[in-house]
Design an enzyme around this catalytic site. Structure first.
Site, PDB file in Angstrom:
ATOM      1  NE  ARG A 194      -3.875  -2.230   0.441  1.00  0.00           N
ATOM      2  CZ  ARG A 194      -3.766  -3.486   0.057  1.00  0.00           C
ATOM      3  NH1 ARG A 194      -2.698  -3.879  -0.610  1.00  0.00           N
ATOM      4  NH2 ARG A 194      -4.715  -4.351   0.317  1.00  0.00           N
ATOM      5  CB  CYS A 204      -8.656  -2.578   4.928  1.00  0.00           C
ATOM      6  SG  CYS A 204      -9.213  -4.264   4.658  1.00  0.00           S
ATOM      7  CD  GLU A 260      -5.498  -0.026   3.130  1.00  0.00           C
ATOM      8  OE1 GLU A 260      -6.185   0.101   2.114  1.00  0.00           O
ATOM      9  OE2 GLU A 260      -5.219  -1.126   3.635  1.00  0.00           O
TER      10      GLU A 260
HETATM   11  N1  EPU Z   1     -10.684 -12.287   9.953  1.00  0.00           N
HETATM   12  C1  EPU Z   1     -11.374 -12.448  11.138  1.00  0.00           C
HETATM   13  N2  EPU Z   1     -12.343 -11.540  11.451  1.00  0.00           N
HETATM   14  C2  EPU Z   1     -12.643 -10.494  10.662  1.00  0.00           C
HETATM   15  C3  EPU Z   1     -11.933 -10.332   9.453  1.00  0.00           C
HETATM   16  C4  EPU Z   1     -10.965 -11.247   9.121  1.00  0.00           C
HETATM   17  O1  EPU Z   1     -11.124 -13.368  11.890  1.00  0.00           O
HETATM   18  O2  EPU Z   1     -13.530  -9.700  11.026  1.00  0.00           O
HETATM   19  C5  EPU Z   1      -9.684 -13.289   9.599  1.00  0.00           C
HETATM   20  C6  EPU Z   1     -10.094 -14.062   8.368  1.00  0.00           C
HETATM   21  O3  EPU Z   1     -10.925 -15.134   8.702  1.00  0.00           O
HETATM   22  C7  EPU Z   1      -8.769 -14.502   7.820  1.00  0.00           C
HETATM   23  C8  EPU Z   1      -7.831 -13.363   8.184  1.00  0.00           C
HETATM   24  O4  EPU Z   1      -8.471 -12.641   9.230  1.00  0.00           O
HETATM   25  O5  EPU Z   1      -8.319 -15.664   8.446  1.00  0.00           O
HETATM   26  C9  EPU Z   1      -7.520 -12.444   6.998  1.00  0.00           C
HETATM   27  O6  EPU Z   1      -8.721 -11.898   6.494  1.00  0.00           O
HETATM   28  P1  EPU Z   1      -8.941 -11.587   4.937  1.00  0.00           P
HETATM   29  O7  EPU Z   1      -8.611 -12.781   4.139  1.00  0.00           O
HETATM   30  O8  EPU Z   1     -10.294 -10.992   4.817  1.00  0.00           O
HETATM   31  O9  EPU Z   1      -7.806 -10.565   4.572  1.00  0.00           O
HETATM   32  P2  EPU Z   1      -7.370  -9.228   5.287  1.00  0.00           P
HETATM   33  O10 EPU Z   1      -5.962  -9.422   5.740  1.00  0.00           O
HETATM   34  O11 EPU Z   1      -8.347  -8.786   6.304  1.00  0.00           O
HETATM   35  C10 EPU Z   1      -6.314  -8.086   3.168  1.00  0.00           C
HETATM   36  C11 EPU Z   1      -6.321  -6.675   2.661  1.00  0.00           C
HETATM   37  C12 EPU Z   1      -7.553  -6.418   1.804  1.00  0.00           C
HETATM   38  C13 EPU Z   1      -7.566  -7.416   0.656  1.00  0.00           C
HETATM   39  C14 EPU Z   1      -7.560  -8.850   1.244  1.00  0.00           C
HETATM   40  C15 EPU Z   1      -7.439  -9.908   0.176  1.00  0.00           C
HETATM   41  C16 EPU Z   1      -5.266  -5.087   4.143  1.00  0.00           C
HETATM   42  C17 EPU Z   1      -5.438  -4.152   5.290  1.00  0.00           C
HETATM   43  N3  EPU Z   1      -6.351  -5.746   3.762  1.00  0.00           N
HETATM   44  O12 EPU Z   1      -7.415  -8.191   4.063  1.00  0.00           O
HETATM   45  O13 EPU Z   1      -7.418  -5.111   1.260  1.00  0.00           O
HETATM   46  O14 EPU Z   1      -8.704  -7.246  -0.152  1.00  0.00           O
HETATM   47  O15 EPU Z   1      -6.407  -9.010   2.112  1.00  0.00           O
HETATM   48  O16 EPU Z   1      -6.162  -9.858  -0.398  1.00  0.00           O
HETATM   49  O17 EPU Z   1      -4.178  -5.201   3.597  1.00  0.00           O
HETATM   50  C18 EPU Z   1      -7.896  -2.786   1.518  1.00  0.00           C
HETATM   51  O18 EPU Z   1      -6.690  -2.601   1.425  1.00  0.00           O
HETATM   52  O19 EPU Z   1      -8.704  -1.837   1.653  1.00  0.00           O
HETATM   53  C19 EPU Z   1      -8.397  -4.152   1.513  1.00  0.00           C
HETATM   54  C20 EPU Z   1      -9.678  -4.442   1.666  1.00  0.00           C
END
Ligand code: EPU
Length: 296
Positions: free
Chosen positions: A167, A221, A291
């Protein structure tokens, strides 16, 4: 004058989170060359210049905001500027909706941008933030990008000249370029079957739709993921999934998204952010970094 200036735009009407008060003015560019007029026009408006695409990563404050919004243009439409046997280079103007660029790539069968499916935003915003998901990052498919900066004027920047990371995009590493904005970007894409590109985009969208509140009014996010962790998981563990304050709330689907439930206020969003940060610091000893960009 090729730039147009609109007085008093409301940030609530220009951001996907639908928050924010009134800026001083909005300066719209029609084409890249118009950028040369920016310094004079911005000096006349005063305030701080703030580059705006589709406003999908911005949390704008309530009230009167000392900001001069700058919006790059979106015409002409995405097009191929170089053909090679296995690849093409596609150019899109910074104001172009990312979905329009992805639609073009899908229709023509150009591969490389599939991971950006479901990300709301403009091409310029995706470059400037190095937007990405599921292992795909904008900077990795960027062939070069046309920028305007106060110090260096109009210039193409190539990989090797710009720096990028999670990012993060820095077109002038180690230099103070002053105000800069992306005007256009060229992407190196692989030729493929349209049906195959469509299928991959469908898969990314389905995965995202199941785990992220794509239909709600959000700014994506809220916090960056700390190294090796997910901010969403940490916030969820601290009880913030679905936590509301007034008309703002952390999404019941994914704890790292703030939703505007209608008539929400920036003050409510900022209070929820402060509470969430404090809770994660207390329980996990981690400082979550925002972010979303706070304006002004
Ligand atoms: N999780 C929870 N509870 C929640 C949300 C997530 O337990 O409320 C757990 C999920 O079950 C999973 C882990 O956390 O095991 C990761 O969650 P997820 O796969 O949804 O990915 P993320 O790390 O939350 C990141 C990026 C997203 C991007 C996704 C997919 C960041 C801050 N977020 O989310 O990017 O779409 O991976 O690659 O880097 C953004 O930048 O605005 C964004 C949405």
């Amino acid at each position: 004058m090729a730039l147009s200036v609109l007085p008093g735009p409301l940030l609530a009407q220009r951001t996907t989170l639908r928050l924010g008060g009134k800026a001083l003015a909005e300066v719209a560019l029609r084409q890249a060359d118009d950028a040369a007029e920016l310094p004079g026009v911005l000096a006349g408006i005063g305030g701080r210049p703030a580059v705006l695409g589709q406003g999908s990563n911005i949390l704008a404050a309530d009230g009167e905001l000392p900001l001069a919004l700058v919006r790059p243009g979106e015409e002409p439409a995405p097009r191929v500027v170089r053909w090679e046997p296995a690849e093409v280079v596609v150019r899109a103007e910074a104001g172009t909706d990312l979905r329009r660029l992805l639609g073009f790539a899908r229709g023509q069968g150009y591969s490389g941008l599939e991971g950006l499916t479901g990300i709301p935003g403009s091409v310029g915003g995706a470059v400037a933030m190095n937007a990405g998901s599921y292992g795909c990052e904008t900077a990795r498919v960027l062939s070069r990008t046309l920028l305007y900066s106060e110090r260096f004027g109009l210039a193409w920047r190539l990989p090797g000249q710009f720096a990028s990371g999670y990012r993060r995009f820095d077109p002038y590493p180690g230099a103070d370029a002053g105000l800069w904005l992306v005007l256009a970007a060229e992407f190196r894409l692989r030729r493929d079957e349209s049906g195959a590109v469509r299928q991959r985009m469908k898969e990314v969208f389905a995965r995202k739709f199941a785990t992220q509140p794509l239909k709600a009014h959000t700014a994506g996010c809220v916090f960056k993921n700390p190294a090796g962790e997910s901010a969403g998981r940490l916030l969820d563990a601290c009880g913030f999934r679905g936590r509301r304050l007034g008309n703002m709330g952390f999404s019941p689907l994914h704890a790292n998204f703030l939703e505007n439930l209608g008539q929400g206020a920036a003050a409510e969003a900022l209070e929820l952010i402060a509470q969430a940060r404090a809770a994660v610091r207390e329980r996990f000893g981690l400082d979550l970094e925002l972010e979303v960009k706070l304006w002004p």
